[in-house]
Design an enzyme around this catalytic site. Structure first.
Site, PDB file in Angstrom:
ATOM      1  NE  ARG A  15      -2.242  -1.552   3.332  1.00 50.51           N
ATOM      2  CZ  ARG A  15      -2.236  -1.765   5.052  1.00 50.51           C
ATOM      3  NH1 ARG A  15      -3.951  -1.015   4.999  1.00 50.51           N
ATOM      4  NH2 ARG A  15      -2.015  -2.479   5.656  1.00 50.51           N
ATOM      5  CG  HIS A  95      -2.152  -0.482  15.092  1.00 47.78           C
ATOM      6  ND1 HIS A  95      -3.646  -0.192  14.741  1.00 47.78           N
ATOM      7  CD2 HIS A  95      -1.979  -0.987  13.958  1.00 47.78           C
ATOM      8  CE1 HIS A  95      -4.234  -0.383  14.063  1.00 47.78           C
ATOM      9  NE2 HIS A  95      -2.869  -0.355  12.746  1.00 47.78           N
ATOM     10  CD  GLU A 117      -4.553   3.726  15.700  1.00 44.75           C
ATOM     11  OE1 GLU A 117      -3.924   4.153  14.071  1.00 44.75           O
ATOM     12  OE2 GLU A 117      -3.366   3.185  16.168  1.00 44.75           O
ATOM     13  CB  SER A 133     -12.598  -2.298   9.360  1.00 43.65           C
ATOM     14  OG  SER A 133     -11.295  -1.569  10.680  1.00 43.65           O
ATOM     15  CG  ASP A 197     -20.524  -6.101  19.554  1.00 44.28           C
ATOM     16  OD1 ASP A 197     -19.813  -5.802  18.693  1.00 44.28           O
ATOM     17  OD2 ASP A 197     -20.511  -4.992  20.855  1.00 44.28           O
ATOM     18  CB  SER A 219     -19.952  -9.535  23.775  1.00 46.63           C
ATOM     19  OG  SER A 219     -18.591 -10.142  24.602  1.00 46.63           O
ATOM     20  CG  LEU A 239     -10.686  -0.722  18.554  1.00 51.21           C
ATOM     21  CD1 LEU A 239      -9.681  -0.974  18.679  1.00 51.21           C
ATOM     22  CD2 LEU A 239     -11.135  -0.358  17.183  1.00 51.21           C
ATOM     23  CB  VAL A 300      -1.385 -11.399   8.570  1.00 49.28           C
ATOM     24  CG1 VAL A 300      -0.767 -10.466   7.645  1.00 49.28           C
ATOM     25  CG2 VAL A 300      -0.897 -12.752   8.501  1.00 49.28           C
ATOM     26  CG  MET A 303      -5.233  -9.350   8.007  1.00 44.88           C
ATOM     27  SD  MET A 303      -7.207 -10.198   8.843  1.00 44.88           S
ATOM     28  CE  MET A 303      -7.831 -11.098   7.148  1.00 44.88           C
TER      29      MET A 303
HETATM   30  N1  LIG Z   1      -5.518  -7.109  10.762  1.00 45.35           N
HETATM   31  C1  LIG Z   1      -5.511  -6.346  10.091  1.00 45.35           C
HETATM   32  O1  LIG Z   1      -5.092  -6.184   8.798  1.00 45.35           O
HETATM   33  C2  LIG Z   1      -6.698  -5.034  10.618  1.00 45.35           C
HETATM   34  C3  LIG Z   1      -6.994  -5.130  11.543  1.00 45.35           C
HETATM   35  N2  LIG Z   1      -8.143  -4.231  11.960  1.00 45.35           N
HETATM   36  C4  LIG Z   1      -8.048  -4.543  13.417  1.00 45.35           C
HETATM   37  O2  LIG Z   1      -9.771  -4.958  13.777  1.00 45.35           O
HETATM   38  C5  LIG Z   1      -9.764  -4.493  15.014  1.00 45.35           C
HETATM   39  C6  LIG Z   1     -11.372  -4.118  14.920  1.00 45.35           C
HETATM   40  O3  LIG Z   1     -11.769  -3.401  14.073  1.00 45.35           O
HETATM   41  P1  LIG Z   1     -13.295  -2.674  13.600  1.00 45.35           P
HETATM   42  O4  LIG Z   1     -14.340  -3.484  13.578  1.00 45.35           O
HETATM   43  O5  LIG Z   1     -12.503  -1.260  12.908  1.00 45.35           O
HETATM   44  O6  LIG Z   1     -13.507  -1.713  15.462  1.00 45.35           O
HETATM   45  P2  LIG Z   1     -15.224  -1.143  15.292  1.00 45.35           P
HETATM   46  O7  LIG Z   1     -14.668  -0.341  16.756  1.00 45.35           O
HETATM   47  O8  LIG Z   1     -15.471  -1.129  14.189  1.00 45.35           O
HETATM   48  O9  LIG Z   1     -15.482  -2.642  16.227  1.00 45.35           O
HETATM   49  C7  LIG Z   1     -14.878  -2.757  17.086  1.00 45.35           C
HETATM   50  C8  LIG Z   1     -17.338  -3.946  17.750  1.00 45.35           C
HETATM   51  O10 LIG Z   1     -15.984  -5.127  19.386  1.00 45.35           O
HETATM   52  C9  LIG Z   1     -17.181  -4.813  19.914  1.00 45.35           C
HETATM   53  N3  LIG Z   1     -16.627  -4.717  21.474  1.00 45.35           N
HETATM   54  C10 LIG Z   1     -16.171  -4.842  21.745  1.00 45.35           C
HETATM   55  N4  LIG Z   1     -15.934  -4.768  23.310  1.00 45.35           N
HETATM   56  C11 LIG Z   1     -16.423  -5.933  22.986  1.00 45.35           C
HETATM   57  C12 LIG Z   1     -16.387  -7.104  24.053  1.00 45.35           C
HETATM   58  N5  LIG Z   1     -16.900  -7.781  25.379  1.00 45.35           N
HETATM   59  N6  LIG Z   1     -17.721  -8.310  23.508  1.00 45.35           N
HETATM   60  C13 LIG Z   1     -18.033  -7.897  22.678  1.00 45.35           C
HETATM   61  N7  LIG Z   1     -17.793  -7.385  21.059  1.00 45.35           N
HETATM   62  C14 LIG Z   1     -17.005  -6.329  21.976  1.00 45.35           C
HETATM   63  C15 LIG Z   1     -17.292  -3.459  19.834  1.00 45.35           C
HETATM   64  O11 LIG Z   1     -18.553  -3.117  20.242  1.00 45.35           O
HETATM   65  C16 LIG Z   1     -18.013  -3.125  17.992  1.00 45.35           C
HETATM   66  O12 LIG Z   1     -18.705  -3.328  17.750  1.00 45.35           O
HETATM   67  C17 LIG Z   1      -8.882  -3.608  15.092  1.00 45.35           C
HETATM   68  O13 LIG Z   1      -7.910  -3.958  16.097  1.00 45.35           O
HETATM   69  C18 LIG Z   1      -8.417  -3.129  13.935  1.00 45.35           C
HETATM   70  O14 LIG Z   1      -7.577  -2.219  14.038  1.00 45.35           O
HETATM   71  C19 LIG Z   1      -9.074  -3.390  11.468  1.00 45.35           C
HETATM   72  C20 LIG Z   1      -8.585  -3.543   9.625  1.00 45.35           C
HETATM   73  C21 LIG Z   1      -6.817  -4.446   9.398  1.00 45.35           C
HETATM   74  C1  LIG Z   2      -5.604  -1.176  10.257  1.00 47.47           C
HETATM   75  C2  LIG Z   2      -3.809  -1.383   9.609  1.00 47.47           C
HETATM   76  O1  LIG Z   2      -3.437  -1.434  10.384  1.00 47.47           O
HETATM   77  C3  LIG Z   2      -3.828  -1.720   8.542  1.00 47.47           C
HETATM   78  O2  LIG Z   2      -4.430  -2.039   7.090  1.00 47.47           O
HETATM   79  O3  LIG Z   2      -2.986  -2.213   7.997  1.00 47.47           O
END
Ligand SMILES: NC(=O)C1=CN([C@@H]2O[C@H](COP(=O)(O)OP(=O)(O)OC[C@H]3O[C@@H](n4cnc5c(N)ncnc54)[C@H](O)[C@@H]3O)[C@@H](O)[C@H]2O)C=CC1
Ligand SMILES: CC(=O)C(=O)O
Length: 372
Positions: A15, A95, A117, A133, A197, A219, A239, A300, A303
């Site tokens: 990217r 992060h 983020e 995401s 959730d 949850s 998150l 990963v 992703m």
């Molecule tokens: N590995 C990768 O390449 C990538 C990783 N991510 C990561 O994915 C994760 C999720 O991101 P998003 O979906 O955008 O966040 P988001 O904020 O849209 O969703 C997170 C969800 O977690 C829920 N949550 C919080 N506490 C909870 C609990 N105790 N039980 C159940 N649910 C709970 C929230 O209510 C929310 O719906 C983040 O850490 C983000 O940085 C995002 C993009 C790429």
């Molecule tokens: C959200 C993030 O860290 C990524 O897209 O790689």
């Protein structure tokens, strides 16, 4: 202002922090844009595409890190820390709650670091996390389907099953942008989908949209334990913005999963939502999985880098308006004028301004009002 854009150096990360359209917007606003040579070549954006819009191509990382504002995609890696300097504005994913060494380096070099983020709208939406995401969530279903195949260590299941043979049981923990997109694609593949959730309004929305196609579950540890035990694929997508992710799927729960089942812990970049993957640490695109107790684990941390062309345009559609505000007004005035952007400030003058990061490392959290 000089805005500079280094080439990403993370494993399989193609990217770029800016597109030719972004260069045009900044140049038209009177800024100079430096782009590192070949930053976009691998995804079909040639150096000439950038120069055609007014960018200057620079040959070295050192030059590409020399701008007043450095715009990137991924959190800087250790070889990049040498370029940090006082007064530099860094606008990228950080992060920090999962990155103690990077946090130390930004503090000691007094970098003004604004994290994509943690930029947050009054509606609580994370406008600069959501685009990636969306990509990672959609990918999580594809990745899960692939890892269920025998060749990848899975039990040899087809996500959608066949007439007369059940579909895979696809469980998503965290129903935000990642979780919803993962569920949506898994439904499209014919899986039996459950989403968990602790935000009941979010579960209601999904129930209204998808009815019986997606089972929504509130949850708590009992419900998670039950769903994980029955799952063929578990997606971790919880998150708490900017903070270390709670490990809601414990190792004891993972031990109840069937051999050949799959975990895709998308939330690994903030520390991980699954204890087993959190302990292991992020994997890379070159070596994306490890086995634990017969379960295929994928975590990963970048992703969307695998679909870097789609991701670059998806990301920069969202980041460019903020980038232009930062360049036109300078970081301080831009943050004063835009509270959502101000929430992105993580470090400045050797201090931490984001609570999730300060709490994680036992540091003082300074108030934005001290600097804005
Ligand atoms: N590995 C990768 O390449 C990538 C990783 N991510 C990561 O994915 C994760 C999720 O991101 P998003 O979906 O955008 O966040 P988001 O904020 O849209 O969703 C997170 C969800 O977690 C829920 N949550 C919080 N506490 C909870 C609990 N105790 N039980 C159940 N649910 C709970 C929230 O209510 C929310 O719906 C983040 O850490 C983000 O940085 C995002 C993009 C790429
Ligand atoms: C959200 C993030 O860290 C990524 O897209 O790689």
């Amino acid at each position: 202002m000089i805005v500079s854009v280094p080439k990403e150096i993370k494993n399989q990360e193609y990217r770029v922090g800016i597109t030719p359209a972004g260069v045009r917007a900044l140049v038209d606003a009177g800024h100079k844009v430096l782009v590192e040579k070949d930053a976009g070549t691998a995804i079909g954006i040639a150096d000439a595409d950038y120069t055609a819009q007014g960018a200057t191509i620079v040959n070295t990382a050192k030059e590409a890190w020399s701008g007043d504002m450095v715009v990137k995609v991924k959190e800087p890696l250790e070889p990049e820390y040498q370029y940090f300097r006082e007064g530099m504005v860094l606008f990228t994913y950080l992060h920090l709650a999962a990155e103690p060494e990077l946090t130390k380096a930004l503090i000691s070099k007094k970098v003004t670091a604004i994290a994509y983020e943690t930029v947050q709208l009054p509606t609580r939406v994370l406008p600069l996390l959501a685009p990636m995401s969306e990509v990672a969530g959609r990918m999580a279903a594809q990745v899960g389907a692939n890892l269920l195949t025998k060749k990848e260590g899975g039990m040899g299941l087809l996500m959608g099953g066949t007439a007369g043979v059940p579909a895979a049981n696809f469980v998503v923990v965290g129903a935000g942008v990642v979780g919803f997109n993962a569920a949506k694609v898994a439904v499209g593949m014919g899986a039996k989908v459950t989403i968990i959730d602790n935000n009941i309004d979010r579960l209601r929305q999904i129930d209204d949209l998808y009815g019986n196609q997606i089972q929504t579950i509130f949850s708590n540890s009992l419900n998670i334990a039950h769903a994980v035990k029955e799952a063929d694929v578990v997606v971790g997508s919880v998150l708490i913005p900017g903070a270390a992710t709670p490990q809601l799927v414990t190792e004891a729960m993972v031990k109840t999963m069937k051999p050949g089942s799959v975990i895709v812990d998308v939330a690994i970049d903030q520390g991980g939502a699954v204890e087993t993957t959190a302990k292991h640490g992020a994997t890379s695109h070159d070596n994306p999985t490890f086995m634990f107790n017969g379960v295929v684990c994928y975590c990963v941390g970048n992703m969307p880098g695998a679909v870097a062309r789609t991701s670059t345009f998806t990301l920069t559609n969202a980041t460019l308006p903020y980038m232009v505000q930062l360049a036109n007004k300078g970081w301080k005035e831009a943050c004063k004028a835009n509270e959502s952007l101000a929430k992105g400030l993580n470090t400045h003058e050797g201090k931490v301004f984001f609570k999730g990061v300060a709490d994680k490392f036992g540091m003082e959290c300074h108030a934005l009002s001290e600097v804005l």
